[in-house]
Every structure is written in structure tokens, then in C-alpha cells.
Design a protein around this motif. Sequence first.
Motif, PDB file in Angstrom:
ATOM      1  N   LEU A   8     -41.767  -3.250  -9.065  1.00  0.00           N
ATOM      2  CA  LEU A   8     -41.903  -4.362 -10.008  1.00  0.00           C
ATOM      3  C   LEU A   8     -42.528  -3.840 -11.303  1.00  0.00           C
ATOM      4  O   LEU A   8     -43.595  -3.212 -11.282  1.00  0.00           O
ATOM      5  CB  LEU A   8     -42.796  -5.447  -9.402  1.00  0.00           C
ATOM      6  CG  LEU A   8     -43.181  -6.625 -10.304  1.00  0.00           C
ATOM      7  CD1 LEU A   8     -41.943  -7.376 -10.777  1.00  0.00           C
ATOM      8  CD2 LEU A   8     -44.150  -7.562  -9.596  1.00  0.00           C
ATOM      9  N   GLU A  10     -43.920  -5.187 -14.772  1.00  0.00           N
ATOM     10  CA  GLU A  10     -44.329  -6.427 -15.430  1.00  0.00           C
ATOM     11  C   GLU A  10     -45.673  -6.227 -16.120  1.00  0.00           C
ATOM     12  O   GLU A  10     -46.661  -5.844 -15.489  1.00  0.00           O
ATOM     13  CB  GLU A  10     -44.430  -7.546 -14.393  1.00  0.00           C
ATOM     14  CG  GLU A  10     -45.023  -8.852 -14.899  1.00  0.00           C
ATOM     15  CD  GLU A  10     -44.242  -9.444 -16.049  1.00  0.00           C
ATOM     16  OE1 GLU A  10     -44.820  -9.517 -17.163  1.00  0.00           O
ATOM     17  OE2 GLU A  10     -43.057  -9.809 -15.861  1.00  0.00           O
ATOM     18  N   GLY A  16     -47.454 -10.711 -12.837  1.00  0.00           N
ATOM     19  CA  GLY A  16     -47.141  -9.549 -12.019  1.00  0.00           C
ATOM     20  C   GLY A  16     -47.825  -9.597 -10.669  1.00  0.00           C
ATOM     21  O   GLY A  16     -47.204  -9.341  -9.625  1.00  0.00           O
ATOM     22  N   ALA A  20     -45.843 -10.071  -7.142  1.00  0.00           N
ATOM     23  CA  ALA A  20     -46.003  -9.003  -6.156  1.00  0.00           C
ATOM     24  C   ALA A  20     -46.484  -9.572  -4.821  1.00  0.00           C
ATOM     25  O   ALA A  20     -46.007  -9.170  -3.748  1.00  0.00           O
ATOM     26  CB  ALA A  20     -46.987  -7.957  -6.676  1.00  0.00           C
ATOM     27  N   THR A  30     -43.803  -3.790  -1.962  1.00  0.00           N
ATOM     28  CA  THR A  30     -43.737  -3.898  -3.417  1.00  0.00           C
ATOM     29  C   THR A  30     -44.775  -3.025  -4.108  1.00  0.00           C
ATOM     30  O   THR A  30     -45.951  -3.054  -3.754  1.00  0.00           O
ATOM     31  CB  THR A  30     -43.945  -5.364  -3.850  1.00  0.00           C
ATOM     32  OG1 THR A  30     -43.009  -6.194  -3.145  1.00  0.00           O
ATOM     33  CG2 THR A  30     -43.734  -5.528  -5.341  1.00  0.00           C
ATOM     34  N   TRP A  32     -46.294  -2.439  -7.908  1.00  0.00           N
ATOM     35  CA  TRP A  32     -46.335  -3.105  -9.218  1.00  0.00           C
ATOM     36  C   TRP A  32     -46.868  -2.140 -10.275  1.00  0.00           C
ATOM     37  O   TRP A  32     -47.914  -1.511 -10.095  1.00  0.00           O
ATOM     38  CB  TRP A  32     -47.210  -4.355  -9.133  1.00  0.00           C
ATOM     39  CG  TRP A  32     -47.530  -4.998 -10.450  1.00  0.00           C
ATOM     40  CD1 TRP A  32     -46.738  -5.084 -11.547  1.00  0.00           C
ATOM     41  CD2 TRP A  32     -48.763  -5.637 -10.799  1.00  0.00           C
ATOM     42  NE1 TRP A  32     -47.374  -5.738 -12.564  1.00  0.00           N
ATOM     43  CE2 TRP A  32     -48.618  -6.096 -12.130  1.00  0.00           C
ATOM     44  CE3 TRP A  32     -49.958  -5.883 -10.110  1.00  0.00           C
ATOM     45  CZ2 TRP A  32     -49.652  -6.771 -12.795  1.00  0.00           C
ATOM     46  CZ3 TRP A  32     -50.972  -6.563 -10.766  1.00  0.00           C
ATOM     47  CH2 TRP A  32     -50.820  -6.998 -12.103  1.00  0.00           C
ATOM     48  N   ILE A  52     -37.321  -4.596 -10.164  1.00  0.00           N
ATOM     49  CA  ILE A  52     -37.388  -5.859 -10.912  1.00  0.00           C
ATOM     50  C   ILE A  52     -38.225  -5.575 -12.153  1.00  0.00           C
ATOM     51  O   ILE A  52     -39.356  -5.080 -12.051  1.00  0.00           O
ATOM     52  CB  ILE A  52     -38.052  -6.975 -10.086  1.00  0.00           C
ATOM     53  CG1 ILE A  52     -37.266  -7.229  -8.802  1.00  0.00           C
ATOM     54  CG2 ILE A  52     -38.153  -8.261 -10.903  1.00  0.00           C
ATOM     55  CD1 ILE A  52     -37.924  -8.228  -7.863  1.00  0.00           C
ATOM     56  N   THR A  53     -37.686  -5.855 -13.335  1.00  0.00           N
ATOM     57  CA  THR A  53     -38.411  -5.531 -14.559  1.00  0.00           C
ATOM     58  C   THR A  53     -38.384  -6.686 -15.560  1.00  0.00           C
ATOM     59  O   THR A  53     -37.400  -7.416 -15.669  1.00  0.00           O
ATOM     60  CB  THR A  53     -37.837  -4.257 -15.223  1.00  0.00           C
ATOM     61  OG1 THR A  53     -38.571  -3.988 -16.426  1.00  0.00           O
ATOM     62  CG2 THR A  53     -36.367  -4.420 -15.571  1.00  0.00           C
TER      63      THR A  53
END
Length: 333
Positions: A8, A10, A16, A20, A30, A32, A52-53
Amino acid sequence: MANGKILLVEDDEDFGRSLALILKHKGFATTWTGSGEQALAVLTEKNFDMVITDMLMPGMNGLEFLRQFRENYGTDTPVVMITGYGSVTEAVEAMKAGAFGYFLKPVNQDEICLTIEKALEMGRLKNENLLLRQEIKESKGDLLIGESPLIRCLFQEAAALAKSDVNILITGESGSGKEVLARFIHDQSPRSPRPFFAINCQAYALSLIESELFGYRGGSFTGAKAKGKVGKIESAAGGTLFLDEIGDLDPTVQVKLLRVLETKTIEPVGGTTAIPVDFRLISATNQDLTLCIAEKKFREDLYYRINTVKLYVPPLRERKEDIPALAGHFIRR
């Protein structure tokens, strides 16, 4: 057990951390990171099933990160974009850059989790397909396995020819493994990602073999489909066309095939425009084509076009020392 490893990216700390936690609660492992630069650094040490961005971030934005990620790691890993300030143009740019999905904040948990599951499933299917293709490739080679000098020499020559693009004529008795050898050559060639089409010329009547090879335009003959049909030569674009028992090809079709090989174009039945084609031709026969030429059953000019290199597949009686290896192969299966 985690459903998949997600990276991830973010910069919004509250969002974020919240996303997460949601993903971890759903069973996703996940990681982050707060920026595209940090994410690229993490990617040098860990592998992920999905990314995922965010789109708008300080420094490297989401699109720049996506493009860099695709350049470094290819297109197999799905990437989902999220943003708080979306536009149609932005969404289109993301999809063009290779994004799997695009979400606006606040993100609907159920929708993004469903998209994640679809993306991960697609990734798993791709990996399974690659493994299956490799297993098929290996098993095809095994079907002509053996320790005899004859079979070893045949496969060494076939592997070397696979790297070139010459037309090959494979000769040998029925059941000796000519199609297996043709598939082996295709699988070892630069054309292996593209299609391999095999046609047995004995199995088609004249009218059928012509439309099967060259295709036809709608309404070109009685019974033709309204939309027409794409022939195997055109469908084999970038790949390999294998014509088994080419000695049984009707003389009128031989003329058309010769023209295709000379011009690298085809004209579908009922068509008026030549279509460029790019394919590698491998032919096979259990007949003596030189005798067919003498009997006016096969065109000499076509023979020299298809016979740039000739390979002979010996029957098992000529390589009896291969019987134990073949028996062992089929027992293991």
C-alpha cells in the motif's frame, strides 16, 4: 492464512493506517509505505502479489510510480489506484499506464476488497497458466525422449533450427511423432508465446481446407457465415502453422499456399484485398514427395519452398534402445 501480499502506497497517514488495518483484517498481508520512493525501495527487497497506490503524493505521484513500477517489474502484478480528486482524464491515464482499477476516496470497503480478490485471482491464474505452459513444453519434449544417437541428434538439430525462422519439412511414418517434433520446435523458438495451429490436410475436403487455411468473406459462397471466417494462416500471426500430411493437399490449394509463401500475404475466399501475414511454416508427410512430384501430384516449386530444411523422425524399430526410456516415461504418467 493471508490471502495475498499487498503493498500500500499512501502519504495520508490517517487514511493509510485505516486502509492497512482493513486489509489486514480481511486476511491480506499488507505493507504500508508513505511515498512512491519508499515503495520502490521496499520492492527491491520484497515481492508482492498486488499494489495499491494513491494518485496525488508529494514527490513521485501515483502515475509516475506506476510507470516506474511497470518498467522495473513488468505487467504481471496488478496495481489499483486511489485518489481523493478524481477526473475522467486521470482515470483514463491510469488505465493506459496499466492500472487494474481506479477508486475515489472515501473507498467503499466491500468494493475495493472485491476488486483486490479479482486481481489476485487473475494473478494466480496467470501464474498457473505459465507453470502449465512450462509443464506442457517439457512433456512435449519427453514424448520423443531417448538415449539413441538418432533421437539425440534429431533433437539437437531441431533445437538449433528453432532459433531460426526457416520452413521445415518433417518426414517419417505415421505415428512416429512428427507433430510432437513440430510443437517442440515451436516451443523452443522465439515464436513460442504466439499460437501453434496444426491442420491435417487429409482430414478436409477441398472446399473446407481452402476456407480453413485462408478464411473467407461473408456471403462469398453458399452456406458461408455472414461475418465470414478468419483462416488459420491469419490466426497464426507471429506463431507457427503446422501442415500435417501436406502431400495430400489438393493441387489448387498448393498454388494458393505457394503464393502465400512467396508474397507473405493472403486473400481470403471471396476477398479482394491482400492481407499481410507473418508465420513460420512446418510441414510433415509420410510420403516421398519427390515421387509425388514425378507423378504430377505435388508442385516442385512448392516442395522447395517448404523444404528449406528436412528432418526425419525414425520409427521406434530403428531406435529400439529408446524403448526402456519411453516405457518408463509412460509408467510415471
